[in-house]
Every structure is written in structure tokens, then in C-alpha cells.
Design an enzyme around this catalytic site. Sequence first.
Site, mmCIF file in Angstrom:
data_model
loop_
_atom_site.group_PDB
_atom_site.id
_atom_site.type_symbol
_atom_site.label_atom_id
_atom_site.label_comp_id
_atom_site.label_asym_id
_atom_site.label_seq_id
_atom_site.Cartn_x
_atom_site.Cartn_y
_atom_site.Cartn_z
ATOM 1 C CG ASP A 42 -0.233 0.044 2.530
ATOM 2 O OD1 ASP A 42 1.014 -0.079 2.529
ATOM 3 O OD2 ASP A 42 -0.902 0.199 3.572
ATOM 4 N N GLY A 43 2.164 1.125 -0.097
ATOM 5 C CA GLY A 43 3.041 2.290 -0.191
ATOM 6 C C GLY A 43 3.693 2.707 1.107
ATOM 7 C CD GLU A 44 1.291 1.441 6.158
ATOM 8 O OE1 GLU A 44 1.995 0.615 6.775
ATOM 9 O OE2 GLU A 44 0.099 1.684 6.450
ATOM 10 C CG ASP A 174 15.096 38.462 -3.463
ATOM 11 O OD1 ASP A 174 16.049 38.520 -2.669
ATOM 12 O OD2 ASP A 174 14.542 37.390 -3.768
ATOM 13 C CE LYS A 197 11.143 39.020 -7.275
ATOM 14 N NZ LYS A 197 12.220 38.931 -6.328
ATOM 15 N NE ARG A 199 4.197 38.291 -9.127
ATOM 16 C CZ ARG A 199 4.351 37.696 -10.295
ATOM 17 N NH1 ARG A 199 3.765 38.200 -11.360
ATOM 18 N NH2 ARG A 199 5.098 36.628 -10.413
ATOM 19 C CG ASP A 223 17.845 33.376 -5.176
ATOM 20 O OD1 ASP A 223 17.844 33.504 -3.940
ATOM 21 O OD2 ASP A 223 16.862 33.629 -5.882
ATOM 22 N N GLY A 230 11.584 31.454 -12.671
ATOM 23 C CA GLY A 230 10.943 32.670 -13.186
ATOM 24 C C GLY A 230 11.684 33.928 -12.800
ATOM 25 C CB THR A 231 12.797 35.228 -9.484
ATOM 26 O OG1 THR A 231 11.491 35.287 -8.918
ATOM 27 C CG2 THR A 231 13.611 36.401 -8.963
#
Length: 316
Positions: A42-44, A174, A197, A199, A223, A230-231
Site C-alpha cells: 500500500d506504499g507504506e 531581490d 522587483k 507586481r 540566490d 521565473g525570477t
Amino acid sequence: MTKNGDPHLKVFTLNSNPELAHEITEHLGVTMGKSSVSRFSDGEVQINIEESIRGADVYLVQSTSAPANEHIMELLIMIDALKRASAGTINVVIPYYGYARQDRKARAREPITSKLVANLLEKAGATRVLTLDLHATQIQGFFDIPVDQLVGVPILSDYFKGKDLEDIVIVSPDHGGVIRARKMADRLKAPIAIIDKRRPKPNVSEVMNIVGHVEGKTCIIIDDIIDTAGTITLAANALVEQGAKDVYACCTHAVLSGPAIERIQNSKIKELVITNTIKQPEERKIDKITVLSVGKLMADAIIRVHEHASVSTLFD
């Protein structure tokens, strides 16, 4: 190197990043601890430790990268197994600490999930955490056990120092990353710039202003985490529009989910330099990406913890 395979030092790995764990054991001069991870139908998760660890100082290597919940459960179950097998100390080595971005209530009725993960690790039986570049340094305070946070800036800086680039500017994507950018700038004797930056309204692309002089310069964006990219790709485009000659990027933790690889491939970024805190599948390995290892750094930290020596010297 350890003292002739110190029998009191044991290293185990789970499934998130076994390659990094084996590299750590090579630097330490010890063999990997014997254990198995399997699944019930069951994935346990089922874990078995296949050697005696009674009284030993155990170092358990596991990043909580995707699939994060699977890897966290593996980690918690293994800690419980180690505790019940009478390990002397259980030192959890988490190269990438997931859920770190959920470190505060940014809006009403939100959880602080990084604190929850800290509670789970402690409750399971961890006695120390060794990690690298937490997204928010205050996460150290979420624990009531010792936390050693290593930094990736020296590894990334040394790589760029070896490239002999000219007219370098270190760029923070940022305001929150300025301290990290300053540390790299100090090592490379370079000025910094900051991407400002915002929005203007929801679902409208970010408007970017650049604080600092980048025209004609070689820019290195730094970073801690790159997720969907995206950034970082918007920042690279903005720098080129402002006259930057070349744009490089680097980070410690390359999550690289969703459209990240496509964005990086199509961006103005000349080279993305990452570390191996997160295992990268074959489909993410593109020519633009260079991977550096944190194996020696983490092995050195383990030795210092094990021998009760200072870890802070590794920050330099």
C-alpha cells in the site's frame, strides 16, 4: 579522514541523494552503513538497519527534496529506527531543508510548515541537524537541538574566481538576498547590484528596476534556491536590457521544478552553476548547467562535529 575507520562514527543514507552520501563517506574514509528501504504493497515505508549501531554517533544523510513528503517520512521512520536501536547520537544531515519557504505567516490562517518539520524531526529523536543554506536563517531557532548551518557561497565563489572573469558585478535577485550577494562580492572583490522587483497587480509580469551599475559588466546573479526559474530568468533579461555584457547565475539548491529547465535554456543566462544538494535527474542535465559538489564540505563538518571541534571555520 577519520581515525582508521572510527567504529563510533556511522553514516547512513536514504533515497533522496545517495550519490552525495557516498561521496561524503569517501571523504570520511568510512563505509556506508547497511540499511534497506522498502515499501509495503500500500506504499507504506519499511526500513531495516542491518548492522549494530548501539552507542554509535550516527550521521543520516537525506535531503527533503521532491518528492518531499516521501523523503520526510523516510527520514522520520529511519530516525525512529535508529533511536530504538540505541544509537548514541542521531545527527541528521539535510543538505537541502525542504518546506523552508513556509517560515512565517505571510497571510492569515497559514501554517508555519518549516517549524512543523523541525518539531517532527525532534520528536522522532534527532539530536542534531547539519544543513546548508537555510532559506531563512531564523529556522535555526525553530529547533531546541543544535543546528549547524553551512554556507555554499565559498564553493560558488571559488568556481567563479577560477574563471578569471573581468568587470564582475554580483547581483542579488531581490532585497532579501543582499547579505548573500555581499558575501560573494567580498570574496571576489566586486561591487553589488540589486534587482528591485514588484507586481503592479496580480498576474501581471514583474516590473524590474536595477539598483547599481551593470552596463558593460559581467553579472553573476546569486540566490539560495531556484525553483521554477521565473525570477532568475526575468532578472537576467533585465540585466541584459540594461547593457550587461554577460549574465551568469548560481544557487545552492536547484529545485528546478515545472518549466525551469526550458526557461533557463531559453534565457539570457550564459551558465547556471548549482550544487548537488538536490539530485538532478538526467532530463535536467543541460549544457548550460554546471554542478559543484558539497560532499567535502559536509564531510569536513561531520568530522568536526564528531571530534567536538569548531564548525564555524568552514564558513570562511
